[in-house]
Design an enzyme around this catalytic site. Sequence first.
Site, short mmCIF file in Angstrom:
data_model
loop_
_atom_site.label_atom_id
_atom_site.label_comp_id
_atom_site.label_asym_id
_atom_site.label_seq_id
_atom_site.Cartn_x
_atom_site.Cartn_y
_atom_site.Cartn_z
CD GLN A 169 38.22 14.68 -20.91
OE1 GLN A 169 38.35 14.51 -19.70
NE2 GLN A 169 37.11 14.36 -21.57
CG ASP A 220 39.60 20.31 -26.52
OD1 ASP A 220 39.06 20.64 -25.45
OD2 ASP A 220 39.22 19.34 -27.20
CE LYS A 227 33.97 16.92 -21.65
NZ LYS A 227 33.40 15.59 -21.89
CG HIS A 259 36.24 15.24 -28.31
ND1 HIS A 259 35.19 15.90 -28.90
CD2 HIS A 259 35.68 14.40 -27.40
CE1 HIS A 259 34.05 15.49 -28.36
NE2 HIS A 259 34.32 14.58 -27.45
CB CYS A 306 33.76 12.12 -29.57
SG CYS A 306 32.08 11.97 -28.99
#
Lengths: 415, 154
Positions: A203, A200, A226, A123, A366
């Site tokens: 997600q 990261d 999220k 991303h 993104c």
Amino acid sequence: MASNVTDFTQDFAILNQRVNDEPLTYLDNAATAQKPQQVIDALTHFYQHDNANVHRGVHTLAERATEQYEAARAKVQHFINAAEPAEVIFTKGATDGLNLVASTYGEAHVQAGDEIVISIMEHHSNLIPWQQLALKKHATLKYIGLTADGELDLADAAKKITDKTKIVALTHASNVLGTITPLKQVAKLAHQHGAIIVGDGAQAAPHIKVDVQDLDVDFYAFSGHKMMGPTGIGALYGKRSLLDATDPYQYGGEMIDFVNLYDSTWTELPWKFEAGTQNIAGAIGLGAAVDYLEAVGMDQVAAHEQRLVDYLLPKMLDLDYLEIYGPHDPAKHTGVIAFNIKGIHPHDVATALDMEGVAVRAGHHCAQPLMKELHQVATARASFYLYNTQADADRLLNAIQEAKEFFSHGSVEAK
Amino acid sequence: MGLSKLNSLYREVILDHSDHPHHKHALADSTSTITLKNPTCGDVINLDVKLDATDHIADIGFTGDGCTISQSSASMMTDAVMGKSKEEALHMAKTFSDMVMGKEHPQADLDQLEDAAILSSIMQFPARIKCATLSWWALQRALMREEDQVTKED
Ligand SMILES: Cc1ncc(COP(=O)(O)O)c(C=O)c1O
């Protein structure tokens, strides 16, 4: 579908509405998740009963606010199995956490000629901070590629990570391909070469059990919104030894120890990295979201989403006019499914789906370098969460079929 | 409601233009070129404009990928502004952006937009307004840029 997950929709009033005269089917969870009543109540309760600034007052409300803020930190700590609360820094979100690492640790440790290794599926939030750092420091930015079915290519990772590598930054789950990356193995590779690894988790943290100690990541960033928490709050995990050795991100109130006229000393972790008044209510709301997810159990969350993917993905693959990105094996695919109806722009598809009450994302997500790699300008993307059901999957399938028909014939009979 | 509402947006004229866009090619001898991006979806339009000595649009062409709406809008825009003076074209661009935002306009202004006037239906699809306006913004920028260059050269 055999599921021991009960009906969660009752906790999410927002899902119980009609959009364009159709029942709302919210499938844009990778962009942001809906919030259960428990999270909304936690925010309201804080503002109605306990609001005060933290770590600053001796009065009762200040004490309560501080206690709840730090309790939220402990919840997040347990959620990701960090060794101690001091290793959890509250941030604005994943983007903020990743930028923090790039502009503190990265700034201090990357020099001309060094390498930073990331992957082609990142991303922009886990790409641009490293790209800009590399440009500024005259370091080399390298990309780990994908296997044919859209997974991270571990063999390529082993080639790209060298003794010159200072930082490896990798997403734990792709927001486009719907894959979980072998973050633990890549962390091992990075450490073998003396580099640190930054995960990261934007997600991943909402959908699977994350154990930062088992992964052996050095930093790990994710967003509250999220994972059913409020917007504007997230967390950055960092190993104590690294955080201790790293200079602050911002300067101001809350993060100081002693301030003299010409120098200052920093307070201890984690507050050293929390300059100024933080998003106190947001942190407490995130704590409530953690409580909600833990009550269900992250294994249950993941299993529920897997059942939906097992049901839906083969049905989507059966539609020969659909192109599906990422692995076609449901076992390797998370509840993030990027697709295109061949010959129809995803923007048109998303508008058609919206008319059927089905909310999906259309765009480059993104991840422009990844789009290039996939030879796509944009894709549609359906992304599922705990409160989605098999009926939602059916509505998506139905809406896709109607959209395909509409654009093949140019119109439909009025119903 | 289902997809019947889509009929008002994806009218036959619009689908014709997107299937067979007019003036979809680059110009070798443009006097101004611009590349614009739709920030929401990443669609890109490259617009080439050629002004003649009297500041009229002698030729215009576009390239790039995009959805039905952005492609057909670009096609209809190039039809409408071909041969128009710079002033007229800028006025039309203003009419178009006002129209999709729901502002009232004299019928004569709308007539000047030719097929493009049909995109007033985009108002019902707020998320798609940018798709429709992209090419008109590109036109505006290209013509304004032309102005910059001229003043610099003066
Ligand atoms: C993989 C990934 N990383 C980072 C981010 C950035 O998250 P945020 O915008 O909450 O900072 C996202 C959000 O879309 C994401 O999907």
